[in-house]
Design a protein around this motif. Sequence first.
Motif, PDB file in Angstrom:
ATOM      1  N   ILE A  35       0.862  -1.192   0.000  1.00 12.94           N
ATOM      2  CA  ILE A  35       0.000   0.000   0.000  1.00 12.94           C
ATOM      3  C   ILE A  35       0.894   1.236   0.000  1.00 12.94           C
ATOM      4  N   ARG A  36       0.580   2.159  -0.927  1.00 13.36           N
ATOM      5  CA  ARG A  36       1.398   3.366  -1.084  1.00 13.36           C
ATOM      6  C   ARG A  36       0.714   4.632  -0.570  1.00 13.36           C
ATOM      7  N   SER A  37      -0.620   4.711  -0.720  1.00 15.80           N
ATOM      8  CA  SER A  37      -1.303   5.928  -0.290  1.00 15.80           C
ATOM      9  C   SER A  37      -2.784   5.661  -0.062  1.00 15.80           C
ATOM     10  N   VAL A  38      -3.413   6.626   0.617  1.00 12.24           N
ATOM     11  CA  VAL A  38      -4.854   6.566   0.846  1.00 12.24           C
ATOM     12  C   VAL A  38      -5.419   7.960   0.565  1.00 12.24           C
ATOM     13  N   TYR A  39      -6.533   7.993  -0.139  1.00 12.37           N
ATOM     14  CA  TYR A  39      -7.218   9.235  -0.469  1.00 12.37           C
ATOM     15  C   TYR A  39      -8.615   9.172   0.144  1.00 12.37           C
ATOM     16  N   ILE A  40      -8.933  10.121   0.999  1.00 11.43           N
ATOM     17  CA  ILE A  40     -10.250  10.130   1.624  1.00 11.43           C
ATOM     18  C   ILE A  40     -11.218  10.822   0.672  1.00 11.43           C
ATOM     19  N   LYS A  41     -12.100  10.018   0.107  1.00 10.21           N
ATOM     20  CA  LYS A  41     -13.037  10.494  -0.904  1.00 10.21           C
ATOM     21  C   LYS A  41     -14.258  11.167  -0.278  1.00 10.21           C
ATOM     22  N   GLU A  42     -14.823  10.550   0.747  1.00 10.53           N
ATOM     23  CA  GLU A  42     -16.016  11.078   1.405  1.00 10.53           C
ATOM     24  C   GLU A  42     -15.961  10.814   2.900  1.00 10.53           C
ATOM     25  N   GLN A  43     -16.613  11.685   3.655  1.00 10.79           N
ATOM     26  CA  GLN A  43     -16.780  11.503   5.088  1.00 10.79           C
ATOM     27  C   GLN A  43     -18.254  11.668   5.410  1.00 10.79           C
ATOM     28  N   SER A  44     -18.737  10.862   6.329  1.00  9.36           N
ATOM     29  CA  SER A  44     -20.117  11.011   6.793  1.00  9.36           C
ATOM     30  C   SER A  44     -20.185  10.511   8.228  1.00  9.36           C
ATOM     31  N   ALA A  45     -21.322  10.756   8.855  1.00  8.23           N
ATOM     32  CA  ALA A  45     -21.487  10.319  10.242  1.00  8.23           C
ATOM     33  C   ALA A  45     -22.962  10.065  10.509  1.00  8.23           C
ATOM     34  N   THR A  46     -23.205   9.223  11.503  1.00  9.61           N
ATOM     35  CA  THR A  46     -24.575   9.019  11.967  1.00  9.61           C
ATOM     36  C   THR A  46     -24.756   9.781  13.279  1.00  9.61           C
ATOM     37  N   VAL A  47     -25.991  10.154  13.534  1.00 10.92           N
ATOM     38  CA  VAL A  47     -26.309  10.931  14.732  1.00 10.92           C
ATOM     39  C   VAL A  47     -27.287  10.145  15.590  1.00 10.92           C
ATOM     40  N   THR A  48     -26.959  10.048  16.880  1.00 13.23           N
ATOM     41  CA  THR A  48     -27.834   9.393  17.847  1.00 13.23           C
ATOM     42  C   THR A  48     -28.033  10.337  19.020  1.00 13.23           C
ATOM     43  N   ASP A  49     -29.266  10.608  19.342  1.00 14.21           N
ATOM     44  CA  ASP A  49     -29.603  11.506  20.451  1.00 14.21           C
ATOM     45  C   ASP A  49     -28.899  12.863  20.340  1.00 14.21           C
ATOM     46  N   GLY A  50     -28.823  13.384  19.127  1.00 10.14           N
ATOM     47  CA  GLY A  50     -28.236  14.701  18.910  1.00 10.14           C
ATOM     48  C   GLY A  50     -26.724  14.750  18.940  1.00 10.14           C
TER      49      GLY A  50
END
Length: 66
Positions: A35-50
């Motif tokens: 493995i030579r590199s990593v590219y973060i294409k998208e970020q997301s998150a879930t929300v629980t109780d605010g």
Amino acid sequence: MAILKVIEVLANSNKGWEDAAKNAVEQASKTVKNIRSVYIKEQSATVTDGKLSDYRVNVKITFEVN
């Protein structure tokens, strides 16, 4: 001349996006070598109780093919 290949990996963490990216690379490295590199294409998150409860990343991992 090196030949490189790219795979797309989804990973998550309850700590943060950086930890999710680390998890993606650690899991991929179990079966993918050079493995030579990593590219973060998208970020997301879930929300629980605010509050953010699960951080997710979609990454592209580049590795050298022998």
